[in-house]
Scaffold this motif. Structure first.
Motif, PDB file in Angstrom:
ATOM      1  N   MET A 103       0.853  -1.174   0.000  1.00 59.30           N
ATOM      2  CA  MET A 103       0.000   0.000   0.000  1.00 59.30           C
ATOM      3  C   MET A 103       0.899   1.236   0.000  1.00 59.30           C
ATOM      4  SD  MET A 103      -2.746   1.317   2.828  1.00 59.30           S
ATOM      5  CE  MET A 103      -3.832  -0.043   2.606  1.00 59.30           C
ATOM      6  N   SER A 104       0.646   2.154  -0.893  1.00 62.79           N
ATOM      7  CA  SER A 104       1.498   3.328  -0.982  1.00 62.79           C
ATOM      8  C   SER A 104       0.896   4.566  -0.325  1.00 62.79           C
ATOM      9  CB  SER A 104       1.827   3.622  -2.442  1.00 62.79           C
ATOM     10  OG  SER A 104       0.644   3.826  -3.179  1.00 62.79           O
ATOM     11  N   LEU A 105      -0.382   4.523  -0.018  1.00 63.38           N
ATOM     12  CA  LEU A 105      -1.062   5.672   0.577  1.00 63.38           C
ATOM     13  C   LEU A 105      -1.865   5.190   1.773  1.00 63.38           C
ATOM     14  CD1 LEU A 105      -2.169   8.656   0.319  1.00 63.38           C
ATOM     15  CD2 LEU A 105      -3.987   7.652  -1.064  1.00 63.38           C
ATOM     16  N   ARG A 106      -1.629   5.841   2.928  1.00 54.38           N
ATOM     17  CA  ARG A 106      -2.455   5.478   4.079  1.00 54.38           C
ATOM     18  C   ARG A 106      -2.599   6.666   5.008  1.00 54.38           C
ATOM     19  NH1 ARG A 106       0.517   3.763   8.701  1.00 54.38           N
ATOM     20  NH2 ARG A 106       2.710   3.767   8.170  1.00 54.38           N
ATOM     21  N   ASP A 107      -3.746   6.716   5.623  1.00 57.20           N
ATOM     22  CA  ASP A 107      -4.084   7.752   6.589  1.00 57.20           C
ATOM     23  C   ASP A 107      -3.744   7.192   7.957  1.00 57.20           C
ATOM     24  OD1 ASP A 107      -5.257   9.619   8.229  1.00 57.20           O
ATOM     25  OD2 ASP A 107      -7.221   9.511   7.299  1.00 57.20           O
ATOM     26  N   ASP A 108      -2.839   7.844   8.671  1.00 56.38           N
ATOM     27  CA  ASP A 108      -2.442   7.286   9.971  1.00 56.38           C
ATOM     28  C   ASP A 108      -3.407   7.654  11.102  1.00 56.38           C
ATOM     29  OD1 ASP A 108      -1.828   9.881  10.777  1.00 56.38           O
ATOM     30  OD2 ASP A 108       0.285   9.473  11.162  1.00 56.38           O
ATOM     31  N   GLY A 109      -4.430   8.465  10.795  1.00 61.02           N
ATOM     32  CA  GLY A 109      -5.422   8.829  11.804  1.00 61.02           C
ATOM     33  C   GLY A 109      -4.957   9.888  12.782  1.00 61.02           C
ATOM     34  N   ASN A 110      -3.723  10.362  12.637  1.00 57.54           N
ATOM     35  CA  ASN A 110      -3.169  11.374  13.539  1.00 57.54           C
ATOM     36  C   ASN A 110      -2.825  12.659  12.805  1.00 57.54           C
ATOM     37  OD1 ASN A 110      -3.194   9.768  15.934  1.00 57.54           O
ATOM     38  ND2 ASN A 110      -1.479   8.627  15.093  1.00 57.54           N
ATOM     39  N   GLY A 111      -3.518  12.927  11.718  1.00 58.89           N
ATOM     40  CA  GLY A 111      -3.278  14.162  10.996  1.00 58.89           C
ATOM     41  C   GLY A 111      -2.271  14.068   9.879  1.00 58.89           C
ATOM     42  N   LEU A 112      -1.769  12.861   9.622  1.00 67.35           N
ATOM     43  CA  LEU A 112      -0.804  12.684   8.535  1.00 67.35           C
ATOM     44  C   LEU A 112      -1.292  11.638   7.544  1.00 67.35           C
ATOM     45  CD1 LEU A 112       2.719  12.623  10.248  1.00 67.35           C
ATOM     46  CD2 LEU A 112       1.729  14.432   8.843  1.00 67.35           C
ATOM     47  N   ILE A 113      -1.051  11.938   6.294  1.00 65.78           N
ATOM     48  CA  ILE A 113      -1.280  10.973   5.224  1.00 65.78           C
ATOM     49  C   ILE A 113       0.105  10.518   4.791  1.00 65.78           C
ATOM     50  CG2 ILE A 113      -2.163  10.664   2.885  1.00 65.78           C
ATOM     51  CD1 ILE A 113      -4.107  13.060   3.637  1.00 65.78           C
ATOM     52  N   ARG A 114       0.331   9.233   4.821  1.00 71.25           N
ATOM     53  CA  ARG A 114       1.662   8.704   4.530  1.00 71.25           C
ATOM     54  C   ARG A 114       1.741   8.161   3.108  1.00 71.25           C
ATOM     55  NH1 ARG A 114       4.604   8.707   9.039  1.00 71.25           N
ATOM     56  NH2 ARG A 114       3.472   8.931  10.976  1.00 71.25           N
ATOM     57  N   LEU A 115       2.774   8.612   2.391  1.00 67.36           N
ATOM     58  CA  LEU A 115       3.080   8.079   1.070  1.00 67.36           C
ATOM     59  C   LEU A 115       4.278   7.162   1.237  1.00 67.36           C
ATOM     60  CD1 LEU A 115       2.835  11.330  -1.100  1.00 67.36           C
ATOM     61  CD2 LEU A 115       1.062   9.632  -0.659  1.00 67.36           C
ATOM     62  N   GLU A 116       4.114   5.907   0.826  1.00 67.05           N
ATOM     63  CA  GLU A 116       5.168   4.910   1.010  1.00 67.05           C
ATOM     64  C   GLU A 116       5.369   4.125  -0.273  1.00 67.05           C
ATOM     65  OE1 GLU A 116       3.704   2.683   4.334  1.00 67.05           O
ATOM     66  OE2 GLU A 116       4.253   4.244   5.762  1.00 67.05           O
ATOM     67  N   GLY A 117       6.621   3.830  -0.582  1.00 68.10           N
ATOM     68  CA  GLY A 117       6.929   3.076  -1.789  1.00 68.10           C
ATOM     69  C   GLY A 117       6.626   3.895  -3.034  1.00 68.10           C
ATOM     70  N   ALA A 118       6.354   3.190  -4.124  1.00 71.30           N
ATOM     71  CA  ALA A 118       5.991   3.861  -5.372  1.00 71.30           C
ATOM     72  C   ALA A 118       4.526   4.275  -5.291  1.00 71.30           C
ATOM     73  CB  ALA A 118       6.220   2.929  -6.543  1.00 71.30           C
ATOM     74  N   CYS A 119       4.234   5.517  -5.630  1.00 70.33           N
ATOM     75  CA  CYS A 119       2.861   6.036  -5.583  1.00 70.33           C
ATOM     76  C   CYS A 119       2.348   6.176  -7.008  1.00 70.33           C
ATOM     77  CB  CYS A 119       2.831   7.369  -4.846  1.00 70.33           C
ATOM     78  SG  CYS A 119       3.343   7.222  -3.128  1.00 70.33           S
ATOM     79  N   PRO A 120       1.561   5.204  -7.481  1.00 64.01           N
ATOM     80  CA  PRO A 120       1.104   5.187  -8.875  1.00 64.01           C
ATOM     81  C   PRO A 120      -0.071   6.132  -9.113  1.00 64.01           C
ATOM     82  CG  PRO A 120       0.228   3.293  -7.725  1.00 64.01           C
ATOM     83  CD  PRO A 120       1.120   4.019  -6.746  1.00 64.01           C
ATOM     84  N   VAL A 121      -0.456   6.241 -10.364  1.00 63.17           N
ATOM     85  CA  VAL A 121      -1.535   7.133 -10.772  1.00 63.17           C
ATOM     86  C   VAL A 121      -2.820   6.856  -9.996  1.00 63.17           C
ATOM     87  CG1 VAL A 121      -2.280   5.681 -12.713  1.00 63.17           C
ATOM     88  CG2 VAL A 121      -2.731   8.135 -12.765  1.00 63.17           C
ATOM     89  N   GLU A 122      -3.072   5.617  -9.651  1.00 65.03           N
ATOM     90  CA  GLU A 122      -4.305   5.251  -8.946  1.00 65.03           C
ATOM     91  C   GLU A 122      -4.404   5.918  -7.577  1.00 65.03           C
ATOM     92  OE1 GLU A 122      -3.189   2.280 -11.918  1.00 65.03           O
ATOM     93  OE2 GLU A 122      -2.097   2.929 -10.138  1.00 65.03           O
ATOM     94  N   GLU A 123      -3.294   6.368  -7.023  1.00 67.68           N
ATOM     95  CA  GLU A 123      -3.303   6.993  -5.697  1.00 67.68           C
ATOM     96  C   GLU A 123      -3.679   8.469  -5.748  1.00 67.68           C
ATOM     97  OE1 GLU A 123      -3.200   5.203  -3.220  1.00 67.68           O
ATOM     98  OE2 GLU A 123      -2.041   3.438  -3.725  1.00 67.68           O
ATOM     99  N   ALA A 124      -3.621   9.095  -6.911  1.00 66.46           N
ATOM    100  CA  ALA A 124      -3.859  10.536  -7.014  1.00 66.46           C
ATOM    101  C   ALA A 124      -5.266  10.906  -6.539  1.00 66.46           C
ATOM    102  CB  ALA A 124      -3.622  11.015  -8.440  1.00 66.46           C
ATOM    103  N   GLU A 125      -6.258  10.211  -7.025  1.00 66.01           N
ATOM    104  CA  GLU A 125      -7.639  10.538  -6.647  1.00 66.01           C
ATOM    105  C   GLU A 125      -7.869  10.307  -5.153  1.00 66.01           C
ATOM    106  OE1 GLU A 125     -12.237   9.608  -7.932  1.00 66.01           O
ATOM    107  OE2 GLU A 125     -10.628   8.643  -9.029  1.00 66.01           O
ATOM    108  N   ALA A 126      -7.334   9.218  -4.630  1.00 66.89           N
ATOM    109  CA  ALA A 126      -7.492   8.926  -3.197  1.00 66.89           C
ATOM    110  C   ALA A 126      -6.779   9.978  -2.344  1.00 66.89           C
ATOM    111  CB  ALA A 126      -6.961   7.536  -2.884  1.00 66.89           C
TER     112      ALA A 126
END
Length: 83
Positions: free
Chosen positions: A1-24
């Motif tokens: 998973m390259s995009l995740r919401d940590d629930g503490n005010g940060l959105i984490r980008l990890e690894g390769a972030c492909p086009v599918e992650e842009a909308e999310a």
């Protein structure tokens, strides 16, 4: 998973972030004004993800793990000096 919401005010980008992650990413940033993006574990950003970051300008945390983004994109996204 390259995009995740940590629930503490940060959105984490990890690894390769492909086009599918842009909308999310855009949806998360729009739903949570003021949320920051932690990108030190990101190894690559699709240009669509870059466009979301450029348009919505979230606070960035850490140094991007993608050397190109760290050198060329981070300065464009840094808060502007009001003087």
């Amino acid at each position: 998973m390259s995009l995740r919401d940590d629930g503490n005010g940060l959105i984490r980008l990890e690894g390769a972030c492909p086009v599918e992650e842009a909308e999310a990413l855009a949806a998360l940033l729009l739903a949570r004004p003021g949320a920051g993006v932690e990108w030190s574990r990101c190894t690559g950003l699709h240009t669509a993800v870059v466009q979301v970051l450029l348009r919505l300008r979230p606070p960035l945390h850490g140094t991007c793990g993608d050397p190109f983004a760290a050198r060329w994109l981070a300065p464009l996204l840094a808060p502007s000096d009001p003087s």
